[in-house]
Scaffold this motif. Structure first.
Motif, PDB file in Angstrom:
ATOM      1  N   ALA A  12      50.711 -65.766   1.098  1.00 53.03           N
ATOM      2  CA  ALA A  12      49.843 -65.535  -0.060  1.00 53.03           C
ATOM      3  C   ALA A  12      48.367 -65.558   0.328  1.00 53.03           C
ATOM      4  O   ALA A  12      47.548 -64.901  -0.316  1.00 53.03           O
ATOM      5  CB  ALA A  12      50.133 -66.593  -1.132  1.00 53.03           C
ATOM      6  N   GLY A  13      48.010 -66.294   1.375  1.00 55.19           N
ATOM      7  CA  GLY A  13      46.612 -66.375   1.770  1.00 55.19           C
ATOM      8  C   GLY A  13      46.166 -65.254   2.685  1.00 55.19           C
ATOM      9  O   GLY A  13      45.037 -65.285   3.188  1.00 55.19           O
ATOM     10  N   GLY A  14      47.015 -64.270   2.915  1.00 54.98           N
ATOM     11  CA  GLY A  14      46.652 -63.168   3.790  1.00 54.98           C
ATOM     12  C   GLY A  14      46.701 -63.522   5.262  1.00 54.98           C
ATOM     13  O   GLY A  14      46.098 -62.821   6.090  1.00 54.98           O
ATOM     14  N   ARG A  15      47.422 -64.600   5.616  1.00 52.31           N
ATOM     15  CA  ARG A  15      47.573 -65.019   7.002  1.00 52.31           C
ATOM     16  C   ARG A  15      49.046 -65.300   7.292  1.00 52.31           C
ATOM     17  O   ARG A  15      49.846 -65.527   6.382  1.00 52.31           O
ATOM     18  CB  ARG A  15      46.740 -66.286   7.284  1.00 52.31           C
ATOM     19  N   VAL A  16      49.365 -65.281   8.593  1.00 48.37           N
ATOM     20  CA  VAL A  16      50.750 -65.547   8.982  1.00 48.37           C
ATOM     21  C   VAL A  16      51.098 -67.004   8.670  1.00 48.37           C
ATOM     22  O   VAL A  16      50.233 -67.884   8.654  1.00 48.37           O
ATOM     23  CB  VAL A  16      50.961 -65.256  10.482  1.00 48.37           C
ATOM     24  N   ARG A  17      52.363 -67.249   8.427  1.00 50.48           N
ATOM     25  CA  ARG A  17      52.811 -68.617   8.178  1.00 50.48           C
ATOM     26  C   ARG A  17      52.963 -69.397   9.480  1.00 50.48           C
ATOM     27  O   ARG A  17      52.800 -70.621   9.508  1.00 50.48           O
ATOM     28  CB  ARG A  17      54.136 -68.583   7.420  1.00 50.48           C
ATOM     29  N   SER A  18      53.269 -68.683  10.560  1.00 49.44           N
ATOM     30  CA  SER A  18      53.371 -69.273  11.895  1.00 49.44           C
ATOM     31  C   SER A  18      53.279 -68.130  12.901  1.00 49.44           C
ATOM     32  O   SER A  18      53.275 -66.940  12.525  1.00 49.44           O
ATOM     33  CB  SER A  18      54.688 -70.047  12.070  1.00 49.44           C
ATOM     34  N   ASP A  19      53.232 -68.477  14.190  1.00 52.93           N
ATOM     35  CA  ASP A  19      53.159 -67.455  15.232  1.00 52.93           C
ATOM     36  C   ASP A  19      54.422 -66.606  15.291  1.00 52.93           C
ATOM     37  O   ASP A  19      54.415 -65.512  15.862  1.00 52.93           O
ATOM     38  CB  ASP A  19      52.920 -68.108  16.594  1.00 52.93           C
ATOM     39  N   GLU A  20      55.512 -67.078  14.696  1.00 50.13           N
ATOM     40  CA  GLU A  20      56.758 -66.301  14.686  1.00 50.13           C
ATOM     41  C   GLU A  20      56.671 -65.084  13.767  1.00 50.13           C
ATOM     42  O   GLU A  20      57.520 -64.197  13.828  1.00 50.13           O
ATOM     43  CB  GLU A  20      57.924 -67.189  14.264  1.00 50.13           C
ATOM     44  N   ASP A  21      55.632 -65.047  12.912  1.00 53.05           N
ATOM     45  CA  ASP A  21      55.487 -63.913  11.990  1.00 53.05           C
ATOM     46  C   ASP A  21      54.804 -62.721  12.641  1.00 53.05           C
ATOM     47  O   ASP A  21      54.367 -61.796  11.945  1.00 53.05           O
ATOM     48  CB  ASP A  21      54.684 -64.353  10.757  1.00 53.05           C
ATOM     49  N   PHE A  22      54.692 -62.739  13.949  1.00 54.12           N
ATOM     50  CA  PHE A  22      54.085 -61.634  14.691  1.00 54.12           C
ATOM     51  C   PHE A  22      55.184 -60.935  15.489  1.00 54.12           C
ATOM     52  O   PHE A  22      55.769 -61.518  16.401  1.00 54.12           O
ATOM     53  CB  PHE A  22      53.000 -62.172  15.614  1.00 54.12           C
TER      54      PHE A  22
ATOM     55  N   LEU B 131      63.490 -60.204   2.426  1.00 53.60           N
ATOM     56  CA  LEU B 131      62.474 -61.097   2.991  1.00 53.60           C
ATOM     57  C   LEU B 131      62.278 -62.320   2.110  1.00 53.60           C
ATOM     58  O   LEU B 131      62.468 -62.283   0.884  1.00 53.60           O
ATOM     59  CB  LEU B 131      61.138 -60.364   3.142  1.00 53.60           C
ATOM     60  N   ASP B 132      61.883 -63.415   2.743  1.00 56.97           N
ATOM     61  CA  ASP B 132      61.597 -64.649   2.021  1.00 56.97           C
ATOM     62  C   ASP B 132      60.500 -64.393   0.993  1.00 56.97           C
ATOM     63  O   ASP B 132      59.544 -63.650   1.270  1.00 56.97           O
ATOM     64  CB  ASP B 132      61.167 -65.724   3.025  1.00 56.97           C
ATOM     65  N   PRO B 133      60.599 -65.011  -0.195  1.00 57.56           N
ATOM     66  CA  PRO B 133      59.578 -64.790  -1.225  1.00 57.56           C
ATOM     67  C   PRO B 133      58.169 -65.197  -0.788  1.00 57.56           C
ATOM     68  O   PRO B 133      57.179 -64.743  -1.398  1.00 57.56           O
ATOM     69  CB  PRO B 133      60.070 -65.653  -2.398  1.00 57.56           C
ATOM     70  N   SER B 134      58.044 -66.065   0.255  1.00 63.15           N
ATOM     71  CA  SER B 134      56.711 -66.463   0.714  1.00 63.15           C
ATOM     72  C   SER B 134      56.004 -65.351   1.482  1.00 63.15           C
ATOM     73  O   SER B 134      54.791 -65.450   1.737  1.00 63.15           O
ATOM     74  CB  SER B 134      56.808 -67.710   1.596  1.00 63.15           C
ATOM     75  N   VAL B 135      56.734 -64.284   1.827  1.00 61.05           N
ATOM     76  CA  VAL B 135      56.106 -63.151   2.525  1.00 61.05           C
ATOM     77  C   VAL B 135      55.620 -62.172   1.472  1.00 61.05           C
ATOM     78  O   VAL B 135      56.411 -61.584   0.736  1.00 61.05           O
ATOM     79  CB  VAL B 135      57.100 -62.477   3.491  1.00 61.05           C
ATOM     80  N   ASP B 136      54.296 -61.970   1.409  1.00 61.78           N
ATOM     81  CA  ASP B 136      53.707 -61.060   0.437  1.00 61.78           C
ATOM     82  C   ASP B 136      53.389 -59.689   1.023  1.00 61.78           C
ATOM     83  O   ASP B 136      53.331 -58.702   0.272  1.00 61.78           O
ATOM     84  CB  ASP B 136      52.411 -61.658  -0.130  1.00 61.78           C
ATOM     85  N   GLN B 137      53.145 -59.630   2.330  1.00 61.02           N
ATOM     86  CA  GLN B 137      52.769 -58.361   2.951  1.00 61.02           C
ATOM     87  C   GLN B 137      53.401 -58.255   4.329  1.00 61.02           C
ATOM     88  O   GLN B 137      53.628 -59.260   5.006  1.00 61.02           O
ATOM     89  CB  GLN B 137      51.247 -58.263   3.121  1.00 61.02           C
ATOM     90  N   VAL B 138      53.623 -57.014   4.746  1.00 65.32           N
ATOM     91  CA  VAL B 138      54.009 -56.708   6.121  1.00 65.32           C
ATOM     92  C   VAL B 138      53.019 -55.656   6.614  1.00 65.32           C
ATOM     93  O   VAL B 138      53.040 -54.506   6.152  1.00 65.32           O
ATOM     94  CB  VAL B 138      55.459 -56.194   6.218  1.00 65.32           C
ATOM     95  N   VAL B 139      52.137 -56.083   7.505  1.00 70.75           N
ATOM     96  CA  VAL B 139      51.105 -55.199   8.039  1.00 70.75           C
ATOM     97  C   VAL B 139      51.676 -54.429   9.215  1.00 70.75           C
ATOM     98  O   VAL B 139      52.250 -55.025  10.138  1.00 70.75           O
ATOM     99  CB  VAL B 139      49.861 -56.009   8.473  1.00 70.75           C
ATOM    100  N   ILE B 140      51.531 -53.100   9.207  1.00 70.80           N
ATOM    101  CA  ILE B 140      51.986 -52.239  10.302  1.00 70.80           C
ATOM    102  C   ILE B 140      50.746 -51.820  11.089  1.00 70.80           C
ATOM    103  O   ILE B 140      49.841 -51.169  10.534  1.00 70.80           O
ATOM    104  CB  ILE B 140      52.746 -51.003   9.794  1.00 70.80           C
ATOM    105  N   ALA B 141      50.708 -52.173  12.379  1.00 70.01           N
ATOM    106  CA  ALA B 141      49.523 -51.917  13.202  1.00 70.01           C
ATOM    107  C   ALA B 141      49.905 -51.156  14.457  1.00 70.01           C
ATOM    108  O   ALA B 141      51.077 -51.076  14.841  1.00 70.01           O
ATOM    109  CB  ALA B 141      48.832 -53.229  13.562  1.00 70.01           C
ATOM    110  N   ALA B 142      48.876 -50.593  15.103  1.00 67.35           N
ATOM    111  CA  ALA B 142      49.033 -49.879  16.369  1.00 67.35           C
ATOM    112  C   ALA B 142      47.986 -50.398  17.338  1.00 67.35           C
ATOM    113  O   ALA B 142      46.845 -50.677  16.951  1.00 67.35           O
ATOM    114  CB  ALA B 142      48.878 -48.373  16.174  1.00 67.35           C
ATOM    115  N   SER B 143      48.356 -50.521  18.598  1.00 67.53           N
ATOM    116  CA  SER B 143      47.414 -50.916  19.646  1.00 67.53           C
ATOM    117  C   SER B 143      47.532 -49.934  20.796  1.00 67.53           C
ATOM    118  O   SER B 143      48.616 -49.405  21.071  1.00 67.53           O
ATOM    119  CB  SER B 143      47.685 -52.347  20.124  1.00 67.53           C
TER     120      SER B 143
END
Length: 282
Positions: A45-55, A91-103
């Protein structure tokens, strides 16, 4: 939305009816074109990952829940692809967004041609994409770009075209969303200067030493003290005596003078003649 593709512009969004989606990055390879890697960040909800596992990225291709994963790269006639698949409804209800990125690897996105993100229904085999967004680098110096985001809206999900770039690569992107990145600390110590190679120099023999010559004690009765000779060294030549100037004897200051010549003896028969009128007899 079956059979209908939405062409997205930056900032636009579209609702998704699919329970699971596959987000595909596609670009055209060529000389000087860097490789592109897809990644996903699961945000709370805060626009940040919940832990490093969310990457989810190439070193961690699968989320622990198994609901978001990275697919193998493929080579198609249209170009190379790298994809992320997400089961949104599970997905768990605590996940509000899934950001898709490219590097990008080896160069910035200014050298990547025809980059786009395509959103497919993961349950449908083949078919047309649900949404397409052409991703363009704004400055050309970006090495990571948020291509789009899947986000909750009520009981469903939507896709938004983003196109926001980062010049700090995948690490800068990850840390911006709260991922802890362990990097080797740079060495702060100043290296010592290299010492020149030592060379052998033969020892210099010491100069021969001679005992000092004894100096005689001064004569307490002498009025003039003469300098003693220095043995082994030439002596200074004595200055010549001063010569008389123009035939007259010159005084020698400080020395005895010659005695004058003796006067002749007087004549015993010598008589002075009378002098003056007072001595004339009458």
């Amino acid at each position: 939305m079956t059979g209908m593709t939405h062409a997205m512009v930056k900032g636009s969004n579209v609702p998704l009816d699919a329970m699971a989606v596959r987000a595909v990055l596609r670009w055209r390879p060529g000389a000087g074109v860097p490789d592109v890697d897809a990644s996903a960040l699961l945000l709370g909800a805060g626009g940040r990952v919940r832990s490093d596992e969310d990457f989810v990225f190439y070193n961690q291709p699968r989320h622990p829940s198994g609901l978001v994963r990275r697919l193998p790269k493929r080579s198609l006639p249209e170009g190379l692809t790298d994809a992320i698949e997400a089961d949104l409804t599970a997905l768990d209800p605590s996940v509000d967004q899934v950001v898709i990125a490219a590097s990008s690897d080896g160069a910035a996105f200014g050298a990547v041609r025809d980059l786009r993100i395509l959103i497919y229904d993961a349950a449908a085999a083949g078919g047309e994409p649900l949404a397409v967004f052409d991703v363009r680098a704004e400055t050309g110096e970006e090495t990571a770009i948020i291509c789009g985001e899947l986000y909750r809206r009520g009981d469903g999900w939507k896709f938004r075209a983003v196109g926001q770039g980062y010049p700090t690569g995948l690490i800068g992107l990850a840390t911006a969303f709260g991922i802890s990145v362990d990097e080797a600390e740079p060495e702060t110590g100043t290296p010592e200067p290299e010492q020149p190679e030592a060379r052998y120099l033969p020892p210099v023999p010491p100069a021969p030493s001679f005992p000092p010559a004894p100096v005689p004690a001064p004569d307490s009765q002498a009025t003039v003290l003469h300098q003693q000779s220095s043995y082994g060294y030439p002596q200074p030549t004595a200055a010549p005596a001063p010569q008389p100037a123009y035939g007259y004897p010159q005084p020698a200051y400080g020395y005895p003078q010659p005695a004058p010549a003796a006067a002749p003896a007087p004549d015993p028969n010598f008589v002075l003649p009378p002098q003056g009128p007072q001595f004339i007899r009458p």
